[in-house]
Design an enzyme around this catalytic site. Structure first.
Site, PDB file in Angstrom:
ATOM      1  N   LYS A  93      15.097   4.060  17.863  1.00 32.89           N
ATOM      2  CA  LYS A  93      15.302   5.259  17.055  1.00 32.89           C
ATOM      3  C   LYS A  93      14.491   5.256  15.760  1.00 32.89           C
ATOM      4  O   LYS A  93      14.194   6.324  15.206  1.00 32.89           O
ATOM      5  CB  LYS A  93      16.786   5.419  16.727  1.00 32.89           C
ATOM      6  CG  LYS A  93      17.683   5.762  17.908  1.00 32.89           C
ATOM      7  CD  LYS A  93      17.559   7.213  18.302  1.00 32.89           C
ATOM      8  CE  LYS A  93      18.627   7.617  19.300  1.00 32.89           C
ATOM      9  NZ  LYS A  93      18.558   9.048  19.651  1.00 32.89           N
ATOM     10  N   SER A 138      25.858   8.696  16.355  1.00 31.67           N
ATOM     11  CA  SER A 138      26.891   7.692  16.614  1.00 31.67           C
ATOM     12  C   SER A 138      26.503   6.344  16.041  1.00 31.67           C
ATOM     13  O   SER A 138      27.311   5.426  16.023  1.00 31.67           O
ATOM     14  CB  SER A 138      27.134   7.557  18.121  1.00 31.67           C
ATOM     15  OG  SER A 138      25.984   7.034  18.761  1.00 31.67           O
ATOM     16  N   GLU A 145      21.228   7.384  33.142  1.00 31.80           N
ATOM     17  CA  GLU A 145      22.393   7.805  32.362  1.00 31.80           C
ATOM     18  C   GLU A 145      23.628   7.008  32.766  1.00 31.80           C
ATOM     19  O   GLU A 145      23.676   6.459  33.868  1.00 31.80           O
ATOM     20  CB  GLU A 145      22.709   9.286  32.631  1.00 31.80           C
ATOM     21  CG  GLU A 145      21.745  10.282  32.056  1.00 31.80           C
ATOM     22  CD  GLU A 145      22.189  11.713  32.331  1.00 31.80           C
ATOM     23  OE1 GLU A 145      22.374  12.450  31.350  1.00 31.80           O
ATOM     24  OE2 GLU A 145      22.323  12.093  33.516  1.00 31.80           O
ATOM     25  N   GLY A 202      28.536  10.182  32.052  1.00 35.48           N
ATOM     26  CA  GLY A 202      27.819  11.149  31.212  1.00 35.48           C
ATOM     27  C   GLY A 202      26.526  11.604  31.849  1.00 35.48           C
ATOM     28  O   GLY A 202      25.462  11.523  31.231  1.00 35.48           O
ATOM     29  N   ASP A 225      25.057  14.396  32.413  1.00 35.26           N
ATOM     30  CA  ASP A 225      24.767  15.811  32.166  1.00 35.26           C
ATOM     31  C   ASP A 225      23.336  16.184  32.556  1.00 35.26           C
ATOM     32  O   ASP A 225      23.094  17.256  33.117  1.00 35.26           O
ATOM     33  CB  ASP A 225      25.017  16.158  30.691  1.00 35.26           C
ATOM     34  CG  ASP A 225      24.257  15.251  29.750  1.00 35.26           C
ATOM     35  OD1 ASP A 225      23.219  15.673  29.223  1.00 35.26           O
ATOM     36  OD2 ASP A 225      24.701  14.111  29.544  1.00 35.26           O
ATOM     37  N   SER A 256      16.556  -0.232  25.018  1.00 35.08           N
ATOM     38  CA  SER A 256      16.455   0.682  23.882  1.00 35.08           C
ATOM     39  C   SER A 256      17.082   0.206  22.585  1.00 35.08           C
ATOM     40  O   SER A 256      16.732   0.712  21.517  1.00 35.08           O
ATOM     41  CB  SER A 256      17.041   2.051  24.253  1.00 35.08           C
ATOM     42  OG  SER A 256      18.427   1.949  24.505  1.00 35.08           O
TER      43      SER A 256
END
Length: 332
Positions: free
Chosen positions: A57, A82, A213, A217, A219, A317
């Protein structure tokens, strides 16, 4: 009607790499003979758990904040997260000398909350604002705070500068590992996946890009099947960085255009993969950071994808996990 242009192009990722040069760590690519034997392929792990603030990130946050105008820098940056995007914005703000306000869920991992506040220490006007992720809308909170304080909102994934910055992880992986047949990428809101697919497919036109995923979750998997963005309830998963309810308006079209498919893994597989990294590679990896690796290491998974013997890049990640909770996971 022709489709609208995608939010980012390969040139944006290359420009982000120049901005991050000498600021972000060029994280190593790890190999494991045991992982190759388990998967039936050659795996190349991009260790973003060793990135500054412990996750990929940082790349997107810094690439976004470093492009602020002088007026934006004075007012500062606002984010909701989060944990990992929170830390990334807080650290980037400190490096660039600007205030940051971060909205974080009350149940965010304690280590991520503490680290965010530590990065903000000594920066006037910086603070963490807590909210309930199950009863409050973080987008609404972000919009309200931005209006009240005049700050620039940098979302965790649905922003072209963030997406381009995240793609530099895949750029480095391909530079260091050489040609790959496939790339497995952790997936929450799609910033890392869209950025990685953009640069990966440009560098290697035949590259198969696959997002991963949590089962609870999925989606984006549902969205690809429907051909439109699907919104779900907040997922109940230990992968707290992937508890997103929907893909982004900017990330989803890129995923539609460049990503082959989305697969899912269970929380039990994430715990097993965390243990593998600790035992075999001596690496601390958080549950969300294990998503792509869990898909690669699951028995028969790469065979089912037609990747036996292939050269497969795997983005790890992040590694920001509360140590008490980490110990509990490994003791299961």
């Amino acid at each position: 009607m022709p489709a609208p242009p995608l939010a980012i192009q390969p040139a944006d990722v290359l420009a982000a790499a120049q901005r991050l040069r000498g600021v972000a760590h060029r994280t190593p690519v790890l190999r494991s003979r045991t992982a190759d034997e388990l998967s039936g392929a050659q795996l190349f792990f991009k260790a973003e758990n060793l990135q500054r603030m412990g996750a990929f990130k940082f790349r997107g946050a810094y690439n976004a904040l470093v492009q602020f105008t002088p007026a934006q820098r004075r007012a500062g940056a606002l984010a909701f997260s989060s944990g990992n995007h929170a830390q990334a914005v807080a650290l980037s703000g400190r490096l660039l000398g600007m205030p940051t306000v971060i909205a974080m869920p009350q149940d965010a991992p304690a280590a991520k909350l503490a680290a965010t506040r530590e990065y903000q220490a000594g920066q006037p006007g910086s603070e963490v604002v807590l909210y309930d992720r199950y009863t409050e809308d973080r987008d609404a909170i972000g919009a309200r705070l931005a209006a009240e304080r005049g700050m620039t909102l940098i979302p965790p994934y649905d922003h072209p500068h963030v997406m381009a910055g995240q793609g530099t992880a895949a750029l480095e992986l391909i530079d260091d590992a050489g040609p790959l047949d496939a790339l497995l990428v952790c997936l929450g809101g799609g910033g890392l996946l869209s950025g990685s697919a953009t640069i990966g497919r440009a560098m290697l036109p035949g590259l198969r890009v696959i997002g991963v995923e949590p089962e609870a979750g999925n989606d984006t998997q549902q969205s690809l099947a429907r051909g439109e963005i699907v919104q779900i309830a907040v997922p109940q998963t230990i992968a707290d960085g992937a508890q997103t309810q929907a893909s982004g308006r900017l990330t989803f079209p890129v995923i539609q255009a460049l990503v082959e498919r989305i697969v899912t893994v269970s929380d039990a597989q994430l715990v097993q993969t965390m243990r593998f990294f600790a035992e075999r590679l001596k690496q601390v990896v958080e549950p969300t950071g294990c998503l792509a690796a869990a898909a690669a290491l699951a028995p028969g998974a790469l065979d089912a994808l037609g990747l036996r013997g292939a050269r497969v890049g795997v983005i790890v990640s992040g590694g920001n996990v509360d140590l008490a909770r980490y110990a509990q996971y490994l003791a299961r």
